[in-house]
Design a protein around this motif. Structure first.
Motif, PDB file in Angstrom:
ATOM      1  N   ARG A   1       0.835  -1.209   0.000  1.00 45.39           N
ATOM      2  CA  ARG A   1       0.000   0.000   0.000  1.00 45.39           C
ATOM      3  C   ARG A   1       0.863   1.249   0.000  1.00 45.39           C
ATOM      4  NH1 ARG A   1      -4.491   0.413   4.360  1.00 45.39           N
ATOM      5  NH2 ARG A   1      -4.814   2.328   3.152  1.00 45.39           N
ATOM      6  N   ARG A   2       1.978   1.187   0.721  1.00 48.21           N
ATOM      7  CA  ARG A   2       2.886   2.329   0.733  1.00 48.21           C
ATOM      8  C   ARG A   2       3.469   2.558  -0.663  1.00 48.21           C
ATOM      9  NH1 ARG A   2       5.683   0.952   4.770  1.00 48.21           N
ATOM     10  NH2 ARG A   2       7.481   0.001   3.733  1.00 48.21           N
ATOM     11  N   GLU A   3       3.829   1.486  -1.358  1.00 51.32           N
ATOM     12  CA  GLU A   3       4.358   1.607  -2.709  1.00 51.32           C
ATOM     13  C   GLU A   3       3.318   2.194  -3.658  1.00 51.32           C
ATOM     14  OE1 GLU A   3       5.635  -2.315  -3.650  1.00 51.32           O
ATOM     15  OE2 GLU A   3       7.582  -2.123  -2.626  1.00 51.32           O
ATOM     16  N   ALA A   4       2.047   1.832  -3.464  1.00 51.56           N
ATOM     17  CA  ALA A   4       0.978   2.367  -4.309  1.00 51.56           C
ATOM     18  C   ALA A   4       0.849   3.878  -4.125  1.00 51.56           C
ATOM     19  CB  ALA A   4      -0.341   1.679  -3.990  1.00 51.56           C
ATOM     20  N   VAL A   5       1.031   4.343  -2.888  1.00 54.34           N
ATOM     21  CA  VAL A   5       0.971   5.781  -2.624  1.00 54.34           C
ATOM     22  C   VAL A   5       2.171   6.479  -3.264  1.00 54.34           C
ATOM     23  CG1 VAL A   5       1.072   7.562  -0.842  1.00 54.34           C
ATOM     24  CG2 VAL A   5      -0.346   5.529  -0.494  1.00 54.34           C
ATOM     25  N   ILE A   6       3.348   5.878  -3.138  1.00 53.44           N
ATOM     26  CA  ILE A   6       4.559   6.476  -3.679  1.00 53.44           C
ATOM     27  C   ILE A   6       4.481   6.587  -5.199  1.00 53.44           C
ATOM     28  CG2 ILE A   6       7.066   6.223  -3.910  1.00 53.44           C
ATOM     29  CD1 ILE A   6       5.981   7.013  -1.093  1.00 53.44           C
ATOM     30  N   GLU A   7       3.740   5.676  -5.828  1.00 57.48           N
ATOM     31  CA  GLU A   7       3.589   5.727  -7.279  1.00 57.48           C
ATOM     32  C   GLU A   7       2.837   6.961  -7.745  1.00 57.48           C
ATOM     33  OE1 GLU A   7       1.872   2.110  -8.670  1.00 57.48           O
ATOM     34  OE2 GLU A   7       3.698   0.930  -8.365  1.00 57.48           O
ATOM     35  N   THR A   8       2.140   7.637  -6.831  1.00 59.23           N
ATOM     36  CA  THR A   8       1.418   8.856  -7.199  1.00 59.23           C
ATOM     37  C   THR A   8       2.325  10.082  -7.149  1.00 59.23           C
ATOM     38  OG1 THR A   8       0.685   9.388  -4.928  1.00 59.23           O
ATOM     39  CG2 THR A   8      -0.687   7.868  -6.210  1.00 59.23           C
ATOM     40  N   ILE A   9       3.619   9.877  -6.884  1.00 61.94           N
ATOM     41  CA  ILE A   9       4.584  10.976  -6.785  1.00 61.94           C
ATOM     42  C   ILE A   9       5.522  10.954  -7.986  1.00 61.94           C
ATOM     43  CG2 ILE A   9       6.432  11.994  -5.409  1.00 61.94           C
ATOM     44  CD1 ILE A   9       5.184  10.726  -2.938  1.00 61.94           C
ATOM     45  N   GLY A  10       5.666  12.088  -8.650  1.00 60.21           N
ATOM     46  CA  GLY A  10       6.645  12.232  -9.721  1.00 60.21           C
ATOM     47  C   GLY A  10       7.864  12.962  -9.191  1.00 60.21           C
ATOM     48  N   MET A  11       9.043  12.629  -9.721  1.00 64.50           N
ATOM     49  CA  MET A  11      10.286  13.181  -9.173  1.00 64.50           C
ATOM     50  C   MET A  11      11.210  13.654 -10.290  1.00 64.50           C
ATOM     51  SD  MET A  11      12.132  13.523  -6.287  1.00 64.50           S
ATOM     52  CE  MET A  11      13.844  13.956  -5.944  1.00 64.50           C
ATOM     53  N   LEU A  12      11.634  14.914 -10.191  1.00 67.80           N
ATOM     54  CA  LEU A  12      12.682  15.430 -11.059  1.00 67.80           C
ATOM     55  C   LEU A  12      13.963  15.484 -10.248  1.00 67.80           C
ATOM     56  CD1 LEU A  12      13.820  16.746 -13.601  1.00 67.80           C
ATOM     57  CD2 LEU A  12      12.951  18.943 -12.787  1.00 67.80           C
ATOM     58  N   PHE A  13      14.927  14.626 -10.588  1.00 68.10           N
ATOM     59  CA  PHE A  13      16.167  14.528  -9.830  1.00 68.10           C
ATOM     60  C   PHE A  13      17.133  15.643 -10.224  1.00 68.10           C
ATOM     61  CE2 PHE A  13      14.347  10.301  -9.854  1.00 68.10           C
ATOM     62  CZ  PHE A  13      14.498   9.892  -8.538  1.00 68.10           C
ATOM     63  N   GLN A  14      18.050  15.930  -9.308  1.00 69.90           N
ATOM     64  CA  GLN A  14      18.962  17.052  -9.469  1.00 69.90           C
ATOM     65  C   GLN A  14      19.731  17.002 -10.782  1.00 69.90           C
ATOM     66  OE1 GLN A  14      21.445  17.875  -6.079  1.00 69.90           O
ATOM     67  NE2 GLN A  14      22.917  19.029  -7.243  1.00 69.90           N
ATOM     68  N   ASN A  15      20.294  15.867 -11.111  1.00 73.19           N
ATOM     69  CA  ASN A  15      21.105  15.749 -12.332  1.00 73.19           C
ATOM     70  C   ASN A  15      20.375  15.000 -13.439  1.00 73.19           C
ATOM     71  OD1 ASN A  15      23.421  17.078 -11.220  1.00 73.19           O
ATOM     72  ND2 ASN A  15      23.812  15.229 -10.013  1.00 73.19           N
ATOM     73  N   GLY A  16      19.059  15.023 -13.384  1.00 74.16           N
ATOM     74  CA  GLY A  16      18.277  14.349 -14.407  1.00 74.16           C
ATOM     75  C   GLY A  16      18.094  12.875 -14.126  1.00 74.16           C
ATOM     76  N   ALA A  17      19.213  12.195 -13.759  1.00 71.45           N
ATOM     77  CA  ALA A  17      19.193  10.764 -13.435  1.00 71.45           C
ATOM     78  C   ALA A  17      18.573   9.947 -14.564  1.00 71.45           C
ATOM     79  CB  ALA A  17      18.450  10.504 -12.120  1.00 71.45           C
ATOM     80  N   LEU A  18      18.902  10.328 -15.797  1.00 70.31           N
ATOM     81  CA  LEU A  18      18.403   9.567 -16.940  1.00 70.31           C
ATOM     82  C   LEU A  18      19.239   8.304 -17.122  1.00 70.31           C
ATOM     83  CD1 LEU A  18      17.860  12.488 -19.484  1.00 70.31           C
ATOM     84  CD2 LEU A  18      16.201  11.487 -17.895  1.00 70.31           C
ATOM     85  N   PHE A  19      18.607   7.268 -17.639  1.00 72.56           N
ATOM     86  CA  PHE A  19      19.294   6.001 -17.872  1.00 72.56           C
ATOM     87  C   PHE A  19      20.006   6.062 -19.220  1.00 72.56           C
ATOM     88  CE2 PHE A  19      15.554   4.877 -15.232  1.00 72.56           C
ATOM     89  CZ  PHE A  19      16.227   4.425 -14.108  1.00 72.56           C
ATOM     90  N   ASP A  20      21.340   5.996 -19.190  1.00 71.77           N
ATOM     91  CA  ASP A  20      22.122   6.111 -20.427  1.00 71.77           C
ATOM     92  C   ASP A  20      21.832   4.980 -21.403  1.00 71.77           C
ATOM     93  OD1 ASP A  20      23.338   8.411 -19.515  1.00 71.77           O
ATOM     94  OD2 ASP A  20      25.052   7.344 -18.643  1.00 71.77           O
ATOM     95  N   SER A  21      21.454   3.824 -20.878  1.00 72.57           N
ATOM     96  CA  SER A  21      21.239   2.657 -21.730  1.00 72.57           C
ATOM     97  C   SER A  21      19.878   2.669 -22.414  1.00 72.57           C
ATOM     98  CB  SER A  21      21.384   1.369 -20.912  1.00 72.57           C
ATOM     99  OG  SER A  21      20.426   1.342 -19.856  1.00 72.57           O
ATOM    100  N   LEU A  22      19.024   3.624 -22.055  1.00 69.88           N
ATOM    101  CA  LEU A  22      17.690   3.715 -22.650  1.00 69.88           C
ATOM    102  C   LEU A  22      17.587   4.961 -23.516  1.00 69.88           C
ATOM    103  CD1 LEU A  22      15.428   2.881 -19.546  1.00 69.88           C
ATOM    104  CD2 LEU A  22      16.285   1.309 -21.299  1.00 69.88           C
ATOM    105  N   SER A  23      16.728   4.890 -24.521  1.00 69.86           N
ATOM    106  CA  SER A  23      16.474   6.071 -25.348  1.00 69.86           C
ATOM    107  C   SER A  23      15.702   7.104 -24.530  1.00 69.86           C
ATOM    108  CB  SER A  23      15.673   5.681 -26.583  1.00 69.86           C
ATOM    109  OG  SER A  23      14.373   5.236 -26.196  1.00 69.86           O
ATOM    110  N   VAL A  24      15.575   8.304 -25.072  1.00 71.79           N
ATOM    111  CA  VAL A  24      14.845   9.362 -24.379  1.00 71.79           C
ATOM    112  C   VAL A  24      13.404   8.952 -24.121  1.00 71.79           C
ATOM    113  CG1 VAL A  24      13.872  11.677 -24.675  1.00 71.79           C
ATOM    114  CG2 VAL A  24      16.306  11.278 -25.113  1.00 71.79           C
ATOM    115  N   TRP A  25      12.733   8.394 -25.137  1.00 72.58           N
ATOM    116  CA  TRP A  25      11.325   8.044 -24.922  1.00 72.58           C
ATOM    117  C   TRP A  25      11.177   6.931 -23.894  1.00 72.58           C
ATOM    118  CZ3 TRP A  25       8.712   3.525 -25.227  1.00 72.58           C
ATOM    119  CH2 TRP A  25       9.231   2.477 -25.984  1.00 72.58           C
TER     120      TRP A  25
END
Length: 263
Positions: free
Chosen positions: A78-102
């Protein structure tokens, strides 16, 4: 839940790492549909506060309520379900280099779908990512690129797109303008405000940038030595009447903070 019930209500939140107390009895209310900006020096506990709310770090004491429910006392699922309602913009983007932008933008949608048995097809996820990229001022064709092919400002936009892709009730922004020039910082802040308003989300941002804090925030608070020493309208950040806040927001060497550091 009534209109006066905070979207996020924190009481007595404490967190220590060994002998170092990072959060020392934090009380904070963030009302629905408003943006709270939290300022403070490096090591003051800003990022730890966000991570405690997200459940990435266990709190030592206190309560964290979302929509009137103490998430710290909920069973894991249930806690994980609540956390899923939160979006997060990380300080350095934290994008996955191995994945495309989309794929980065759609990562949360695909992960949540897999957990709940309602995973969208890759074509559906890519189409959604394209629409969200447009919302942050990027052409959908950018989705085919890798993060390494993007400028810092574009990476921030992609990080914002990923944060809003699931149309979250709550958005967190960790130093959203760090590493950007003043003009691009203002652009990112404008996009953040637009996205928050369109979604009707509740937002918490942490930042060192006073111009950004005033552009993003409705309310503001300052953390110092693990305590919230001031709360008020974000428009009052530069004339709060609190000596510590005034010293910090104006970047003055002399004042109560520097005096304590010299001892």
């Amino acid at each position: 839940m009534t209109q006066t019930t905070p979207k996020i209500r924190i009481r007595g939140l404490r967190k220590a790492f060994g002998p170092k107390v990072v959060l020392d009895g934090i009380d904070l209310d963030v009302m629905p549909g408003t943006s709270m900006v939290i300022i403070g020096g490096s090591g003051s506990g800003k990022s730890v506060l966000l991570r405690c709310i997200l459940g990435l770090i266990p709190a030592d004491a206190g309560t964290i309520e979302i929509d009137g429910v103490d998430v710290l006392s909920l069973p894991t699922r249930r806690r994980e379900a609540v956390i899923e309602t939160i979006g997060m913009l990380f300080q350095n983007g934290a994008l996955f280099d191995s994945l495309s932008v989309w794929e980065n933008v759609a990562f949360g949608l695909l992960a949540a779908g897999r957990r709940h048995g309602k995973r969208p097809s890759r074509a559906e996820a890519r189409a959604t990512a394209g629409r969200v990229l447009e919302q942050v001022g990027l052409d959908p064709s950018v989705g085919a690129l890798s993060p390494s092919e993007l400028s810092g400002g574009m990476q921030k936009r992609v990080g914002l797109a990923r944060a809003i892709a699931g149309q979250p009730d709550i958005l967190f922004f960790d130093e959203p303008t760090t590493g950007l020039d003043p003009i691009m910082g203002a652009v990112i802040d404008g996009l953040i405000v637009d996205c928050v308003r369109k979604l009707g989300s509740t937002a918490i941002a942490i930042t060192h940038d006073m111009a950004s804090a005033q552009r993003i925030g409705d309310q503001a608070a300052m953390l110092y030595k693990g305590k919230l020493i001031w709360q008020g309208p974000a428009t009052s950040l530069l004339n709060s009447g609190n000596p510590m806040v005034d010293q910090f927001t104006h970047g003055r060497r002399e004042g109560p903070i520097s005096m304590e550091l010299r001892r």
